[in-house]
Design a protein around this motif. Structure first.
Motif, short mmCIF file in Angstrom:
data_model
loop_
_atom_site.label_atom_id
_atom_site.label_comp_id
_atom_site.label_asym_id
_atom_site.label_seq_id
_atom_site.Cartn_x
_atom_site.Cartn_y
_atom_site.Cartn_z
N LYS A 434 90.17 36.61 41.61
CA LYS A 434 89.56 35.61 40.74
C LYS A 434 89.75 36.09 39.32
O LYS A 434 89.49 37.25 39.01
CB LYS A 434 88.07 35.50 41.04
N LYS A 435 90.26 35.23 38.44
CA LYS A 435 90.52 35.65 37.07
C LYS A 435 89.77 34.75 36.10
O LYS A 435 89.70 33.55 36.28
CB LYS A 435 92.01 35.54 36.75
N GLN A 436 89.24 35.39 35.07
CA GLN A 436 88.53 34.64 34.04
C GLN A 436 88.77 35.29 32.70
O GLN A 436 88.67 36.51 32.58
CB GLN A 436 87.01 34.72 34.29
N HIS A 437 89.08 34.53 31.66
CA HIS A 437 89.02 35.15 30.35
C HIS A 437 87.77 34.64 29.63
O HIS A 437 87.00 33.84 30.19
CB HIS A 437 90.32 34.96 29.56
N ARG A 441 84.78 32.09 30.89
CA ARG A 441 83.42 32.53 31.19
C ARG A 441 82.39 31.62 30.53
O ARG A 441 81.38 31.27 31.11
CB ARG A 441 83.22 33.98 30.73
N ILE B 92 90.61 41.23 28.47
CA ILE B 92 90.46 39.83 28.06
C ILE B 92 90.35 38.94 29.29
O ILE B 92 89.40 38.19 29.44
CB ILE B 92 91.64 39.40 27.17
N VAL B 94 89.44 38.92 32.92
CA VAL B 94 88.77 39.78 33.90
C VAL B 94 89.20 39.34 35.30
O VAL B 94 89.02 38.19 35.67
CB VAL B 94 87.25 39.69 33.76
#
Lengths: 483, 160
Positions: A434-437, A441, B92, B94
């Motif tokens: 799972k990726k979030q910048h 967020r 940057i 995550v």
């Protein structure tokens, strides 16, 4: 059990063709030097020497290549100077495929390809020409256990590949009509067009100058209408060529379901046969190209785990060339009930993720527009059109993304250019991310990335900018750790 | 995946990363100096190239040495469950990764000269399709984890 056997002598002919095909280009410089030097005597001697060497080499390697079927393994010995002995155990064999090209068909022969699970396909063995009878025998010996063998030997009386199609097993065959549609909407159309352009520019060098000039002058002298007509003719010709190649390649495409494997035969001139063990299927997908989507047609493919990459560099394996999208469900129910799916309430993306899709899509054409606006203003309309197209595609991509989570599989639909729908089982997912910048967020969005195994390095199925909560749901579904 | 993993990597990771950053910066510095030398000997090379190179070097040095390692360390977390490995990293973007134990093909530990100086090691976890890393764990810890994971991963697998 028996004596070691050699392959059919026609195999020598095939190897000679193969060697010539592989090395033809490397003779070219030699040939050019030889011809320009005009030493015909030496050229003749050289050519004969090469030919003799080739013949002796092929004969020796044919002579030294033997195979021996034993109780539960096959032994292959080969090599002229360095002797190589290879034993492949029956249990390690993933699939055995028989295929025939034109020469095979003329002489009633077949090629037997034995595939193991190894990632190096040099480890696999192939008997590149044996009689059809022998091919079937090898196939059945290595493939099946005793009782099935007896059953099969009753069935396989004839010498045809199609013999395996027994009504007891569900099978699907492509119709010529579907193939014609497939050919006329195939992407290879563009490729053939490109090949033509290259071929023509190469050809130019062979046409004598004065003739070429005359021809150009003639073309130039014609009215615009004639030129357009000519272009249309060429266009139609190329299109027809695309249809014909598709027909030749996928003629009689038949997929048959056996207990533990799928079995595919296809081809008009070259009969090709391949086996897909069910347990190696990692995911199943449906591709609708831009031309086919409005017509409601899709092609089906499977992702299989295997080290071997097909000759055309494709990492997926075609399961069916073309069918109505509405019929896919029936098809799967019959041939691959493991992947029978129901999609009733797919989830789309939230509105707030649209900007990400648009920006990603138009970023480069927009940059090009800006640069050109400062440098070559009169050409700026080209990147502007590209930017608009990109924006449309970005929106389309955003609209296409849909997914649905079921008890044991995940359904994901997405688009780069073609619409691609994938169904992957929980047990086939290798890992999940799972990726979030920081913007994600803030906006409660997340991208997920699901890795599955395929023929090459693995495939990543991604859903970008989905609701964070839904990403968590997928993560919870995937998690093996019950908390 | 809602909660972040609990375990942090070794604090010395920051120092190790800083040394790596110094080394890269030195290479940059050498290139910048070479640009000045070239400008001195050849007329057609402007001193500006050297000036730009040196400023890039300084900015890069500051970022990779004083900012990035700390942020990176703060973000890096992992957790080993019986059934899966859970990793979080990225400054940057995550990224949180879940690797089920039954998908683990093999586990390696790796140690370069810089990590060795601080008694650290990197743990590498491979599945059939992907590769994951937990950098800079204490040596014994990395070895323990390696053995623990390979024991947990030794579950009967259905094909690949």
């Amino acid at each position: 059990m028996s004596e070691p056997k050699r392959i059919h002598p026609i195999g020598m002919l095939l190897s000679i063709f193969k060697i010539i095909k592989q090395t033809a280009l490397s003779y070219l410089p030699l040939l050019i030097i030889a011809i320009s030097s005009k030493q015909w005597m030496y050229i003749l001697i050289g050519a004969i020497a090469i030919l003799v060497f080739l013949l002796v080499y092929t004969f020796l390697s044919w002579w030294r290549y033997t195979y021996l079927l034993e109780e539960d393994q096959i032994r292959i010995e080969q090599g002229i100077i360095v002797r190589k002995k290879r034993t492949i155990s029956k249990h390690r064999i993933q699939s055995i495929d028989l295929s025939q090209n034109l020469i095979h068909r003329i002489f009633g022969l077949t090629k037997v390809q034995i595939e193991t699970a190894g990632s190096d396909h040099n480890i696999d063995a192939s008997l590149h020409a044996v009689t059809m009878e022998e091919g079937r025998y090898v196939h059945d010996q290595l493939k099946y256990n005793k009782q099935m063998k007896e059953q099969l030997s009753d069935e396989a009386e004839g010498h045809n590949l199609e013999m395996k199609e027994q009504p007891a097993h569900p099978f699907k065959k492509v119709t010529p009509r579907a193939l014609i549609i497939a050919g006329s909407t195939s992407g290879s159309f563009g490729i053939i067009l490109g090949l033509f352009a290259i071929g023509f520019s190469e050809l130019e060098t062979f046409i004598p100058d004065h003739f070429y000039n005359q021809a150009t002058a003639w073309v130039m002298a014609q009215a615009l209408q004639v030129l357009i007509a000519l272009a249309i003719v060429v266009f139609i010709f190329i299109w027809a060529l695309g249809i014909v190649t598709t027909l030749i390649q996928y003629w009689d495409f038949t997929v048959t379901r056996y207990e533990k494997e799928l079995y595919i035969t296809r081809g008009l001139i070259e009969k090709k046969q391949s086996t897909i063990p069910l347990k190696r299927i990692q995911a199943i997908g449906m591709k609708e190209s831009i031309l086919r989507q409005p017509l409601g047609y899709a092609s089906l493919y499977v992702e299989i785990a295997s080290g071997e990459i097909s000759q055309n560099g494709e990492t997926t394996t075609l399961l069916f060339p073309l069918m109505k999208k509405a019929k896919v469900k029936d098809f799967l129910q019959e041939v691959l009930p493991e992947y029978d799916y129901t999609i009733d309430q797919p989830t789309s993306l939230p509105k707030r993720s649209l900007p990400y899709y648009l920006i990603r899509s138009i970023l480069f054409p927009l940059l090009a527009t800006i640069i050109l606006a400062f440098t070559l203003l009169e050409w700026v309309y080209i990147p502007i059109i590209a930017t608009i197209l990109a924006a449309v595609f970005g929106y389309w991509q955003y609209k296409t993304v849909k997914f649905q989570l079921e008890k044991d599989y995940l359904f994901v639909q997405s688009r780069l250019l073609s619409r691609d729908t994938v169904i992957v089982k929980h047990s086939r997912i290798q890992s999940m991310q799972k990726k979030q910048h920081f913007l994600h967020r803030k906006q409660q969005l997340a991208s997920i990335n699901i890795a599955i195994l395929n023929k090459f390095v693995g495939r990543h199925i991604t859903i970008r900018e989905m609701e964070l909560d839904e990403a968590y749901q997928i993560a919870d579904w995937y998690s093996y750790q019950k908390k | 995946m809602r909660e972040q993993p609990t375990e942090r990597i070794a604090k010395d990771a920051i120092k190790a990363w800083q040394i790596t950053a110094h080394l890269t910066a030195i290479i940059f510095l050498i290139v910048s100096i070479a640009a000045f030398v070239a400008a001195y000997f050849f007329d057609f090379i402007s001193y500006w190239i050297g000036i730009i190179a040196i400023s890039i070097t300084i900015v890069e040095w500051i970022i990779t040495c004083f900012i990035v390692p700390k942020l990176r360390w703060r973000r890096w977390r992992y957790q080993i469950y019986d059934q899966e490995i859970y990793i979080q990293h990225g400054i940057i973007v995550v990224t949180r990764t879940v690797v089920p134990m039954i998908r683990v093909q093999h586990v390696d530990t790796e140690q370069g000269p810089i990590l060795k100086k601080y008694g650290l090691a990197t743990l590498q976890i491979s599945t059939a399709a992907t590769k994951h890393e937990i950098p800079a764990l204490l040596e014994e810890e990395a070895a323990d984890l390696r053995d623990q994971i390979s024991a947990l991963a030794r579950v009967e697998q259905d094909d690949v």
